[in-house]
Design an enzyme around this catalytic site. Structure first.
Site, PDB file in Angstrom:
ATOM      1  N   GLU A   1      -9.012   0.602  -2.590  1.00 18.65           N
ATOM      2  CA  GLU A   1      -9.813   0.505  -1.437  1.00 18.65           C
ATOM      3  C   GLU A   1     -10.523   1.457  -1.394  1.00 18.65           C
ATOM      4  OE1 GLU A   1      -7.016   0.634   1.695  1.00 18.65           O
ATOM      5  OE2 GLU A   1      -6.180  -1.399   1.332  1.00 18.65           O
TER       6      GLU A   1
ATOM      7  N   HIS B   1      -5.745   3.690  -1.343  1.00 17.90           N
ATOM      8  CA  HIS B   1      -7.183   3.930  -0.690  1.00 17.90           C
ATOM      9  C   HIS B   1      -7.452   5.330  -0.952  1.00 17.90           C
ATOM     10  CE1 HIS B   1      -9.765   4.271   3.191  1.00 17.90           C
ATOM     11  NE2 HIS B   1     -10.451   4.445   2.183  1.00 17.90           N
TER      12      HIS B   1
ATOM     13  N   ARG C   1      -6.628  12.542   1.504  1.00 16.83           N
ATOM     14  CA  ARG C   1      -5.642  12.960   2.394  1.00 16.83           C
ATOM     15  C   ARG C   1      -4.227  12.246   1.904  1.00 16.83           C
ATOM     16  NH1 ARG C   1      -6.940   9.635   7.990  1.00 16.83           N
ATOM     17  NH2 ARG C   1      -8.877  10.772   7.839  1.00 16.83           N
TER      18      ARG C   1
ATOM     19  N   HIS D   1      -3.476  -4.765   8.001  1.00 14.79           N
ATOM     20  CA  HIS D   1      -3.439  -3.515   8.995  1.00 14.79           C
ATOM     21  C   HIS D   1      -2.537  -3.719  10.063  1.00 14.79           C
ATOM     22  CE1 HIS D   1      -5.413   0.219   9.940  1.00 14.79           C
ATOM     23  NE2 HIS D   1      -4.948  -0.092  11.075  1.00 14.79           N
TER      24      HIS D   1
ATOM     25  N   ARG E   1      -9.392   7.980  -0.344  1.00 13.35           N
ATOM     26  CA  ARG E   1     -10.396   8.477   0.898  1.00 13.35           C
ATOM     27  C   ARG E   1     -11.035   9.673   0.332  1.00 13.35           C
ATOM     28  NH1 ARG E   1     -10.237   7.673   6.318  1.00 13.35           N
ATOM     29  NH2 ARG E   1      -8.773   5.631   6.849  1.00 13.35           N
TER      30      ARG E   1
ATOM     31  N   THR F   1      -7.872   3.173   8.913  1.00 13.31           N
ATOM     32  CA  THR F   1      -9.263   2.407   9.157  1.00 13.31           C
ATOM     33  C   THR F   1      -9.072   1.374  10.171  1.00 13.31           C
ATOM     34  OG1 THR F   1      -8.859   2.347   6.647  1.00 13.31           O
ATOM     35  CG2 THR F   1     -10.595   0.793   7.559  1.00 13.31           C
TER      36      THR F   1
ATOM     37  N   GLU G   1     -10.834  -9.619   3.165  1.00 12.93           N
ATOM     38  CA  GLU G   1      -9.538  -9.373   3.656  1.00 12.93           C
ATOM     39  C   GLU G   1      -9.744  -9.183   5.298  1.00 12.93           C
ATOM     40  OE1 GLU G   1      -7.096  -6.220   1.925  1.00 12.93           O
ATOM     41  OE2 GLU G   1      -6.124  -5.884   3.922  1.00 12.93           O
TER      42      GLU G   1
ATOM     43  N   ASN H   1       0.798  -1.264  -0.189  1.00 13.70           N
ATOM     44  CA  ASN H   1       0.009  -0.016   0.083  1.00 13.70           C
ATOM     45  C   ASN H   1       0.881   1.201   0.010  1.00 13.70           C
ATOM     46  OD1 ASN H   1      -1.326   2.320   0.976  1.00 13.70           O
ATOM     47  ND2 ASN H   1      -3.150   1.208   1.664  1.00 13.70           N
TER      48      ASN H   1
ATOM     49  N   HIS I   1       0.989   6.150   1.919  1.00 16.21           N
ATOM     50  CA  HIS I   1       1.667   6.974   2.899  1.00 16.21           C
ATOM     51  C   HIS I   1       2.896   7.655   2.117  1.00 16.21           C
ATOM     52  CE1 HIS I   1      -1.156   6.482   5.901  1.00 16.21           C
ATOM     53  NE2 HIS I   1      -0.702   5.199   5.880  1.00 16.21           N
TER      54      HIS I   1
HETATM   55  N1  PXP Z   1      -5.557  -3.492   4.045  1.00 14.98           N
HETATM   56  C1  PXP Z   1      -6.774  -2.389   3.963  1.00 14.98           C
HETATM   57  C2  PXP Z   1      -7.899  -2.934   3.350  1.00 14.98           C
HETATM   58  C3  PXP Z   1      -6.401  -1.066   4.648  1.00 14.98           C
HETATM   59  O1  PXP Z   1      -7.319  -0.260   4.418  1.00 14.98           O
HETATM   60  C4  PXP Z   1      -5.185  -0.895   5.006  1.00 14.98           C
HETATM   61  C5  PXP Z   1      -4.767   0.342   5.496  1.00 14.98           C
HETATM   62  O2  PXP Z   1      -5.702   0.730   6.576  1.00 14.98           O
HETATM   63  C6  PXP Z   1      -4.290  -1.905   4.746  1.00 14.98           C
HETATM   64  C7  PXP Z   1      -4.447  -3.161   4.609  1.00 14.98           C
HETATM   65  C8  PXP Z   1      -2.664  -1.581   5.274  1.00 14.98           C
HETATM   66  O3  PXP Z   1      -2.770  -1.134   6.696  1.00 14.98           O
HETATM   67  P1  PXP Z   1      -1.392  -0.577   7.186  1.00 14.98           P
HETATM   68  O4  PXP Z   1      -0.941   0.649   6.387  1.00 14.98           O
HETATM   69  O5  PXP Z   1      -1.468  -0.580   8.726  1.00 14.98           O
HETATM   70  O6  PXP Z   1      -0.118  -1.711   7.086  1.00 14.98           O
END
Ligand code: PXP
Length: 235
Positions: free
Chosen positions: A69, A42, A48, A189, A44, A100, A150, A6, A9
């Site tokens: 997402e 994602h 952001r 997550h 949003r 999330t 997931e 992901n 960030h």
């Molecule tokens: N999977 C989903 C569906 C998410 O929304 C997120 C981000 O909240 C993640 C995985 C990755 O989470 P993290 O950034 O805490 O690794």
């Protein structure tokens, strides 16, 4: 087992200055070269981090799938279809949350999902739901015709000692139930190297999605090396 990276960030840091650096598209390309199996982003409501333009640029520049997402809203469903996204994960979203915080409330969103998931299926989009790991959520997913979930691993990520062990045992039992119902299971997550090792002990997970840790750790070790290390763990 697939690794989804992901890159939200990277965009968070870019947006802190409102310019173009660091570029999430470059991050997606590096992730692909380092062995990521998919890129996750994602979109949003408050934009952001990732925005619509990032999504279309990422799709154009990578050869692995992009998993989008999105919250269960009409705009996001239409955007996914219009953008020819192939993989969508429906996630809950609260504007004021830092991240999330938990899985989607299927009962609350049931009618919306029933109507709109069909639309996604008709457009050949693979749909997963981001859910807290429990049997009720699996049964409701089956009613919706969803065959990929997931599981939100945030609770496990925040736990330690005997609480962590209890949560992992419960998680494994729920995953086993899902597999017995032919639902494919992903997880994500709050995962870092150590938590990932514990989660993947559960053999039936086919995909792990990680964002914050990978991007944070890459400040010290570089994105490519961090992804390669994570890949080695899950392989
Ligand atoms: N999977 C989903 C569906 C998410 O929304 C997120 C981000 O909240 C993640 C995985 C990755 O989470 P993290 O950034 O805490 O690794």
């Amino acid at each position: 087992m697939r690794l989804g990276v992901n890159i939200d960030h990277v965009a968070t840091i870019r947006n802190a200055r409102g310019g173009f650096h660091p570029d999430p598209i470059r991050a997606a390309m590096i992730a692909e070269a380092a062995g990521a199996d998919l890129i996750v982003a994602h979109l949003r409501e408050d934009r952001r981090h990732i925005n619509e333009k990032d999504i279309s640029n990422i799709i154009r520049n990578i050869n692995i799938p992009l998993q989008l997402e999105i919250a269960p809203t009409n705009y996001m469903i239409k955007f996914a279809i219009k953008s020819k996204i192939k993989k969508v994960c429906i996630v809950p979203e609260k504007r004021e949350e830092l991240t999330t915080e938990g899985g989607l409330n299927i009962s609350y969103n049931f009618n919306f999902l029933k109507e709109n998931l069909l639309n996604l299926f008709r457009n050949d989009i693979e749909v997963s739901l981001f859910l807290d790991p429990n049997v009720e959520n699996i049964n409701l997913s089956l009613e919706l015709g969803v065959n990929a979930i997931e599981f939100h691993t945030g609770e496990i990520a925040n736990a330690s000692g005997s609480e962590e062990m209890t949560l992992i045992k419960k998680f494994e039992a729920v995953v086993e139930y899902a597999i017995s119902k032919n639902i494919s299971i992903r997880a994500g997550h709050g995962l870092n190297y150590e938590k990932t090792k514990k989660i993947i002990n559960c053999k039936n997970i086919e995909e792990i999605n990680i964002g914050h840790f990978i991007i944070g750790e890459s400040i010290f070790y570089g994105l490519s090396d961090v992804i390669k290390k994570m890949k080695k763990i899950i392989d």
